[in-house]
Design a protein around this motif. Structure first.
Motif, PDB file in Angstrom:
ATOM      1  N   GLU A  52       0.828  -1.210   0.000  1.00  0.00           N
ATOM      2  CA  GLU A  52       0.000   0.000   0.000  1.00  0.00           C
ATOM      3  C   GLU A  52       0.867   1.266   0.000  1.00  0.00           C
ATOM      4  O   GLU A  52       1.857   1.349   0.724  1.00  0.00           O
ATOM      5  N   LEU A  53       0.457   2.245  -0.809  1.00  0.00           N
ATOM      6  CA  LEU A  53       1.210   3.501  -0.909  1.00  0.00           C
ATOM      7  C   LEU A  53       0.575   4.574  -0.031  1.00  0.00           C
ATOM      8  O   LEU A  53      -0.642   4.598   0.129  1.00  0.00           O
ATOM      9  N   LEU A  54       1.391   5.456   0.475  1.00  0.00           N
ATOM     10  CA  LEU A  54       0.843   6.673   1.089  1.00  0.00           C
ATOM     11  C   LEU A  54       1.375   7.852   0.277  1.00  0.00           C
ATOM     12  O   LEU A  54       2.518   8.258   0.439  1.00  0.00           O
ATOM     13  N   ILE A  55       0.530   8.346  -0.632  1.00  0.00           N
ATOM     14  CA  ILE A  55       0.951   9.455  -1.499  1.00  0.00           C
ATOM     15  C   ILE A  55       1.013  10.734  -0.679  1.00  0.00           C
ATOM     16  O   ILE A  55       1.954  11.514  -0.765  1.00  0.00           O
ATOM     17  N   ALA A  56      -0.013  10.953   0.119  1.00  0.00           N
ATOM     18  CA  ALA A  56      -0.052  12.073   1.060  1.00  0.00           C
ATOM     19  C   ALA A  56      -1.061  11.672   2.129  1.00  0.00           C
ATOM     20  O   ALA A  56      -1.961  10.881   1.855  1.00  0.00           O
ATOM     21  N   PRO A  57      -0.921  12.219   3.351  1.00  0.00           N
ATOM     22  CA  PRO A  57      -1.839  11.811   4.419  1.00  0.00           C
ATOM     23  C   PRO A  57      -3.211  12.478   4.292  1.00  0.00           C
ATOM     24  O   PRO A  57      -3.651  13.191   5.184  1.00  0.00           O
TER      25      PRO A  57
ATOM     26  N   GLU B 295       8.569   1.319  14.618  1.00  0.00           N
ATOM     27  CA  GLU B 295       9.378   0.884  13.486  1.00  0.00           C
ATOM     28  C   GLU B 295       9.551   1.998  12.447  1.00  0.00           C
ATOM     29  O   GLU B 295       8.706   2.875  12.340  1.00  0.00           O
ATOM     30  N   TYR B 296      10.633   1.892  11.723  1.00  0.00           N
ATOM     31  CA  TYR B 296      10.952   2.761  10.562  1.00  0.00           C
ATOM     32  C   TYR B 296      11.396   4.178  10.938  1.00  0.00           C
ATOM     33  O   TYR B 296      11.732   4.955  10.051  1.00  0.00           O
ATOM     34  N   LEU B 297      11.373   4.544  12.232  1.00  0.00           N
ATOM     35  CA  LEU B 297      11.776   5.917  12.577  1.00  0.00           C
ATOM     36  C   LEU B 297      13.185   6.227  12.078  1.00  0.00           C
ATOM     37  O   LEU B 297      13.465   7.333  11.625  1.00  0.00           O
ATOM     38  N   ASP B 298      14.051   5.210  12.173  1.00  0.00           N
ATOM     39  CA  ASP B 298      15.441   5.439  11.747  1.00  0.00           C
ATOM     40  C   ASP B 298      15.559   5.585  10.235  1.00  0.00           C
ATOM     41  O   ASP B 298      16.604   5.974   9.723  1.00  0.00           O
ATOM     42  N   LYS B 299      14.477   5.276   9.499  1.00  0.00           N
ATOM     43  CA  LYS B 299      14.532   5.423   8.041  1.00  0.00           C
ATOM     44  C   LYS B 299      13.831   6.700   7.571  1.00  0.00           C
ATOM     45  O   LYS B 299      13.799   6.990   6.371  1.00  0.00           O
ATOM     46  N   ALA B 300      13.278   7.429   8.522  1.00  0.00           N
ATOM     47  CA  ALA B 300      12.458   8.584   8.145  1.00  0.00           C
ATOM     48  C   ALA B 300      13.230   9.611   7.319  1.00  0.00           C
ATOM     49  O   ALA B 300      12.697  10.167   6.359  1.00  0.00           O
ATOM     50  N   VAL B 301      14.481   9.864   7.658  1.00  0.00           N
ATOM     51  CA  VAL B 301      15.246  10.867   6.928  1.00  0.00           C
ATOM     52  C   VAL B 301      15.436  10.441   5.473  1.00  0.00           C
ATOM     53  O   VAL B 301      15.284  11.244   4.550  1.00  0.00           O
ATOM     54  N   THR B 302      15.717   9.174   5.283  1.00  0.00           N
ATOM     55  CA  THR B 302      15.890   8.662   3.919  1.00  0.00           C
ATOM     56  C   THR B 302      14.594   8.809   3.126  1.00  0.00           C
ATOM     57  O   THR B 302      14.598   9.286   1.986  1.00  0.00           O
ATOM     58  N   ASP B 379       3.662   2.321   5.883  1.00  0.00           N
ATOM     59  CA  ASP B 379       3.918   1.434   7.028  1.00  0.00           C
ATOM     60  C   ASP B 379       4.285   2.242   8.267  1.00  0.00           C
ATOM     61  O   ASP B 379       3.914   1.903   9.383  1.00  0.00           O
ATOM     62  N   MET B 380       5.057   3.303   8.057  1.00  0.00           N
ATOM     63  CA  MET B 380       5.472   4.120   9.193  1.00  0.00           C
ATOM     64  C   MET B 380       4.262   4.789   9.838  1.00  0.00           C
ATOM     65  O   MET B 380       4.145   4.845  11.065  1.00  0.00           O
ATOM     66  N   ASN B 427       5.916  14.715   9.752  1.00  0.00           N
ATOM     67  CA  ASN B 427       5.455  15.179   8.439  1.00  0.00           C
ATOM     68  C   ASN B 427       5.168  14.008   7.519  1.00  0.00           C
ATOM     69  O   ASN B 427       4.202  14.013   6.765  1.00  0.00           O
ATOM     70  N   MET B 428       6.016  13.001   7.596  1.00  0.00           N
ATOM     71  CA  MET B 428       5.839  11.839   6.725  1.00  0.00           C
ATOM     72  C   MET B 428       4.482  11.197   6.963  1.00  0.00           C
ATOM     73  O   MET B 428       3.824  10.748   6.041  1.00  0.00           O
ATOM     74  N   ALA B 429       4.080  11.154   8.252  1.00  0.00           N
ATOM     75  CA  ALA B 429       2.843  10.468   8.611  1.00  0.00           C
ATOM     76  C   ALA B 429       1.634  11.399   8.629  1.00  0.00           C
ATOM     77  O   ALA B 429       0.499  10.935   8.662  1.00  0.00           O
ATOM     78  N   GLY B 430       1.866  12.691   8.623  1.00  0.00           N
ATOM     79  CA  GLY B 430       0.763  13.651   8.575  1.00  0.00           C
ATOM     80  C   GLY B 430       0.258  14.112   9.932  1.00  0.00           C
ATOM     81  O   GLY B 430      -0.673  14.923  10.002  1.00  0.00           O
ATOM     82  N   PHE B 431       0.849  13.620  11.015  1.00  0.00           N
ATOM     83  CA  PHE B 431       0.356  13.960  12.355  1.00  0.00           C
ATOM     84  C   PHE B 431       0.717  15.392  12.753  1.00  0.00           C
ATOM     85  O   PHE B 431       1.640  15.975  12.205  1.00  0.00           O
ATOM     86  N   PRO B 432       0.015  15.930  13.766  1.00  0.00           N
ATOM     87  CA  PRO B 432       0.426  17.235  14.294  1.00  0.00           C
ATOM     88  C   PRO B 432       1.624  17.065  15.234  1.00  0.00           C
ATOM     89  O   PRO B 432       1.737  16.046  15.927  1.00  0.00           O
TER      90      PRO B 432
END
Lengths: 98, 482, 472
Positions: A52-57, B295-302, B379-380, B427-432
């Motif tokens: 599954e992709l997340l293009i934008a939240p 999980e994946y926090l360490d990959k967030a910058v990439t 996934d993150m 930002n990646m996940a969209g949360f505040p």
């Protein structure tokens, strides 16, 4: 692993992004861009992920706009920031094909 | 000498209502302080218009707490007839012909825009040193960076040159300078604030947010700028709540998580120790604080680099010297027009990122990098969502260190990304996510606490932030702090 | 030489009929003053964001339906990144991964058999600026920027220029009749790009793309010229590269525009500014109900009413005439006569005055009256020619116009017979000739009768009565 991009690789990305670079800058970019690319290469280490992709939240789907017209710009407004213009037209300083 | 800028918004509001002061008094004081300051927080001042507007407001009813307050707006938010540069040579003379939605909203609240704040060019950077207009200074120590990219917005509020400011946050650009400058900064949930009129850096990450002296004022400003906008398809339809409504409530019984990665070796011990003091304080107040793995926090910058640079390469393609902005003279071909205009118009950080971004989207790379990044990103977000099933909020430090010296790491293309390693996942996940001051290091440089909420949980975040603010009662005025 | 197999695939861009543009609410209409239908979104201003026009989605659903496509109910948009001065954002918002329709077909009639031309996909996208040339510079008109388009891409299923032309005619007919596009190739609201290759084996040859062809018939010419050009090169043992060529309608030749860069790098990625668009069954059903009677059904109806295939096709090529004729499908008037009138004198009148039927005084009642009068032989075509101007321009009835013009209508067969007998009496020599087997003599007599009655009688009826009288 090599520690910098080739000159050709740098010129290729410079052309892709339409960002000119001078002869003197090439060497610097060979190193800097390589550093960034090595960093993004770390994504290859990630093995477990689903499809599954997340293009934008987004929190909703697109809500369509009614087909009703709104305000448009005057020619004066359009030309306010235009570097070159002729009459009502925006001018491109070179000739282009269609 | 009057000192309105030292008063709270509620106090100012009382004075305005009683007609003891007028909006023009506030505006005059702001400009007097700005003109006597060397902080370089602003790229463009809106003096004439602001004075005119202040006079117009004299005949209006004081209808809300933000009425008549001077506000500073980051220079990547377009303001009709007021120069908007994105701190770039390419937009050095750009005069927008429309207002951003947030600008319309702050005008509707009868606030007064006093100027456009300095920033990293196109919001790309974490120190504001990539600005074409010189770096804004950190009010706590002028040899240190103010953070970035919203460095000017942080520095002017911290330095009490404006009551409030707006910033934008793509990978920490509100929270990190807020932490470095000792103010409160909120990056709202993606979609909470309209992006219409925010010059896009990375569309799926960008969000405008409030930067203020304290938590309450931050919530007030978020109230003013939130809400659905038909002009932005990604803008949420969720109703706007009163974000101040939980401020002052007891925090007892709250459940809070700290991801182990956010207190790992990448964080300096002085920052880590300060966070542990907060943990103690919270536990004493009856809050559960657990350390968990996400999980994946360490990959967030990439992931961030791939997504942000990819999107940026496309978003910044429009700056080509044809419809607006800098344009090279007498090009011989369309290619030369593009190559030279963009070579001369953009600074080196921007150029690096759009070159790498273009490369990452080209040919097969789009699948290898970009698509994969979007999958891991999903996934993150799910990993965070799992944590929010058990915990009300997540906390950690905003930054691994306090503000560092000007010029440090300027030639390292990775440093600026690593500065934001703790804030990027949000930002990646969209949360505040928000930054609230949690103390100082021994050099008396401020340190920010990072509070992360589930989608649209800003009110709950303000509740915790207000509790900590009250409990610590820090002196956050850099002029009085010395 | 003749054992090369021609393979053609076609991409058609059709502008959609909507009030406003695809991603902004400025007016969709670029026939007006340059840069008059433009807002900040169309200019690609920093900070602007797209919104999505409901009517564009409806029109595209309609197009997917009439092209027999499977509809992608969970669609998204993508950015196609390329730098070009007519491309305001330097990326075009299009659909690469989730086109609205896939796996469709258009059936063409090859005379002896029917053939399905498969549609690979149909996707929604935005148009670019129109550019014109001036003193070695180019000038941009943003009125066209953001006009909604569908791009319809076939499989390489056509094997001759004839098949390509038939496909395009059929496609145009479908889009026109479903009210999706006005399909004016001359004005650019329908644009065709053809991929042409030839090969002696199963493996396809190197293809060239021919662009900017100004009419459907020229597509046929362009493909033939391109096939001939490729043959000549291959026969000489030369190879050539994939390239884009332009058709020049003055010289009837294809001209090289550019050699294609290897693997055009459009750096597609999902458009983050537009969330997913979910199409529900209800939406699709609602759109389906708005599809008017399509050309195929019209053709069947016309043929059933005795109209020739040639005339049926001519009528269908003119949407306004066909819509007009359809008003009388439920009546019992003679549709052969009605269609002849429409294709003949009425179309001639409309073209001459550059107008349309609805702007004339030709009411449905008047039209029915005329068709009946012609059918019953009360007037003939010559009379109609004499009165058509009045019919189209006056409020009065057909009878009033006829009497105003002083035209005598002899409709009583006895009265006609009287005239015939009178003429026969005056031309005994010719009658004798006829009886002696010189059938040409009847033509002379016919002419005399028509002269006497100033051509107001129906020649068919007169001829019938005359022969009857002569053969007595």
């Amino acid at each position: 692993m090599k520690d910098k991009l080739t000159k050709e690789e740098v010129l290729h990305v410079s052309r892709l992004a339409r960002v000119g670079i001078s002869e003197e800058e090439i060497e610097k970019y060979q190193v800097e861009l390589k550093k960034l690319l090595d960093e993004v290469d770390k994504i290859k280490e990630v093995k477990n992920y689903d499809e599954e992709l997340l293009i934008a939240p987004y929190d909703h789907d697109t809500v369509l706009r009614k087909d009703e017209s709104g305000e448009m710009l005057s020619n004066e407004e359009i030309m306010k920031n235009v570097p070159a213009s002729i009459g009502n037209f925006v001018e491109v300083p070179v000739m282009i094909n269609d | 000498m009057t000192k309105y800028l030292d008063l709270s918004i509620q106090q100012i509001n009382e004075l305005l209502k009683k007609k003891e002061i007028k909006p023009i008094d506030l505006v005059n004081e702001c400009f007097e302080r700005i003109e006597n300051s060397d902080s370089n927080s602003f790229i463009t001042l809106n003096k004439e218009e602001a004075i005119k507007r202040a006079h117009e407001l004299e005949n209006k009813e004081v209808d809300n707490l933000l009425f008549g307050l001077p506000i500073a707006v980051k220079d990547n938010i377009v303001t009709k007839n007021l120069r908007t540069t994105c701190a770039s040579k390419i937009l050095e003379n750009f005069i927008p012909i429309y207002d951003a939605e947030v600008v319309r909203k702050i005008n509707e609240k009868n606030m007064i825009i006093i100027g456009k704040t300095n920033m990293d060019e196109f919001a790309m950077g974490s120190t504001s040193q990539t600005s074409y207009f010189g770096v804004p200074l950190n009010p706590w120590n002028k040899t240190r960076v103010p953070g970035g990219s919203s460095g000017g917005s942080a520095s002017c509020v911290s330095n009490r040159l404006a009551f409030l400011s707006l910033g934008s946050d793509t990978g920490g650009s509100i929270r990190q300078p807020s932490s470095y400058c000792g103010i409160v900064g909120m990056k709202p949930t993606y979609g909470r604030v309209s992006r219409y009129g925010l010059i896009a850096f990375a569309s799926s990450l960008d969000q405008i947010g409030p930067m203020t002296r304290n938590v309450y004022e931050n919530a007030l400003l978020l109230n003013a700028i939130s809400g659905h906008d038909d002009k932005d398809l990604t803008s949420s339809y969720r109703e706007v709540e009163d974000y101040t409504r939980m401020i002052g409530e007891d925090v007892k019984g709250m459940k809070i998580a700290i991801p182990n990665y956010l207190v790992s070796d990448i964080v300096s011990s002085e920052v880590k120790n300060k966070l542990m003091e907060i943990v103690e304080l919270l536990r004493e107040a009856g809050v559960t604080v657990d350390f968990i793995d996400i999980e994946y926090l360490d990959k967030a910058v990439t992931l961030y680099q791939i997504i942000a640079m990819g999107e940026a390469s496309s978003n910044l393609a429009r700056f080509d010297g044809i419809r607006y902005g800098y344009s090279v003279e007498n090009p011989q071909s369309a290619d030369e027009l593009y190559m030279k205009t963009r070579q001369e118009g953009f600074g080196k950080e921007v150029k690096r990122r759009i070159m790498v971004g273009s490369y990452l989207l080209s040919g097969e790379n789009a699948k290898i990098y970009y698509d994969k990044a979007l999958r891991i990103r999903d996934d993150m977000r799910k990993a965070f969502k799992d944590a929010f099933k058990k915990y009300d909020l997540i906390i950690g430090p905003v930054s691994t260190t306090v503000a560092y010296s000007l010029g440090e790491g300027l030639d390292d293309p990775l440093k600026t990304f690593m500065d934001d390693v703790l804030v990027i996942p949000v930002n990646m996940a969209g949360f505040p996510g928000m930054s609230v001051p949690m103390g100082f290091n021994k050099e008396h440089m401020p340190i920010g606490l990072h509070i992360i909420g589930d989608d649209f949980e800003e009110a709950l975040m303000y509740k915790l932030a207000a509790f900590i603010e009250k409990k610590l009662n820090l002196n956050l005025d850099p002029r009085g702090g010395k | 030489m003749s054992d090369y197999k021609t393979t053609v695939g076609i991409e058609v861009h059709a502008e959609l009929k909507t009030k406003t543009k695809i991603f902004s609410n400025s007016i969709n209409g670029y026939g007006t003053t340059a840069n008059s239908n433009v807002n900040v979104i169309d200019l690609g201003y920093p900070g602007t964001l797209p919104t999505l026009n409901e009517e564009v989605v409806n029109q595209a659903i309609k197009a997917a339906l009439v092209l027999n496509c499977e509809i992608n109910k969970n669609m998204h948009f993508d950015r196609k990144n390329y730098f070009y001065p007519d491309n305001p954002k330097n990326y075009q918002i299009t659909q690469a991964r989730t086109p609205i329709g896939v796996n469709g077909y258009v059936e063409i009639d090859l005379g002896d058999r029917k053939k399905k031309i498969r549609i690979h996909d149909i996707h929604i996208e935005e148009d670019t600026c129109k550019s014109i040339h001036h003193n070695n510079h180019s000038l941009l008109d943003f009125n066209r920027a953001g006009v909604p388009l569908v791009e319809i891409v076939t499989e390489a299923d056509m094997n001759s220029s004839e098949e390509a032309v038939l496909y395009l005619e059929k496609l145009r007919e479908l889009l026109l009749y479903a009210d999706i596009s006005d399909c004016k190739i001359e004005e650019g609201s329908m644009r065709c790009d053809c991929n042409v290759s030839i090969s002696k084996t199963e493996k396809l040859g190197t293809k060239t793309e021919v662009k900017n062809i100004g009419s459907i018939s020229n597509v046929g010419v362009a493909i033939e010229k391109e096939v001939a050009r490729q043959k000549e090169l291959l026969e000489k043992g030369e190879t050539f590269h994939e390239e884009t060529r332009r058709f020049d309608d003055k010289t009837n030749q294809t001209i090289l525009m550019r050699v294609k860069e290897t693997g055009n790098d459009y750096r597609y990625f999902p458009e983050p500014d537009i969330p997913f668009v979910r199409l529900t069954d209800e939406m699709i059903e609602r759109v389906k109900k708005t599809i008017p009677m399509l050309a195929e059904e019209r053709r069947t109806n016309y043929l059933n009413r005795g109209i020739s295939l040639l005339n049926a096709n001519k009528i269908i090529q003119n949407r306004n005439l066909s819509d007009y004729l359809n008003k009388f499908l439920d009546t019992d008037i003679n549709l052969v006569i009605a269609s002849n009138l429409l294709l003949g004198d009425i179309q001639f009148y409309l073209n001459k005055h550059n107008t349309t039927i609805d702007k004339t005084k030709l009411t449905d009642d008047k039209f029915i009256d005329i068709v009946k009068k012609l059918d019953e032989g009360k007037i003939n075509n010559k009379v109609f020619k004499d009165i058509i101007d009045d019919i189209m321009e006056k409020d009065t009835t057909v009878d009033e116009i006829i009497s105003e013009k002083g035209i005598k209508i002899i409709s009583d067969p006895n009265a006609i017979l009287e005239v015939i007998r009178d003429i026969l009496a005056k031309n005994e020599a010719s009658v004798k000739d006829y009886k002696a087997g010189n059938t040409r003599a009847s033509k002379f007599l016919m002419g005399q009768i028509m002269k006497e009655t100033k051509g107001s009688l129906s020649p068919e009826i007169v001829n019938k009565l005359l022969i009857e009288e002569l053969d007595k």
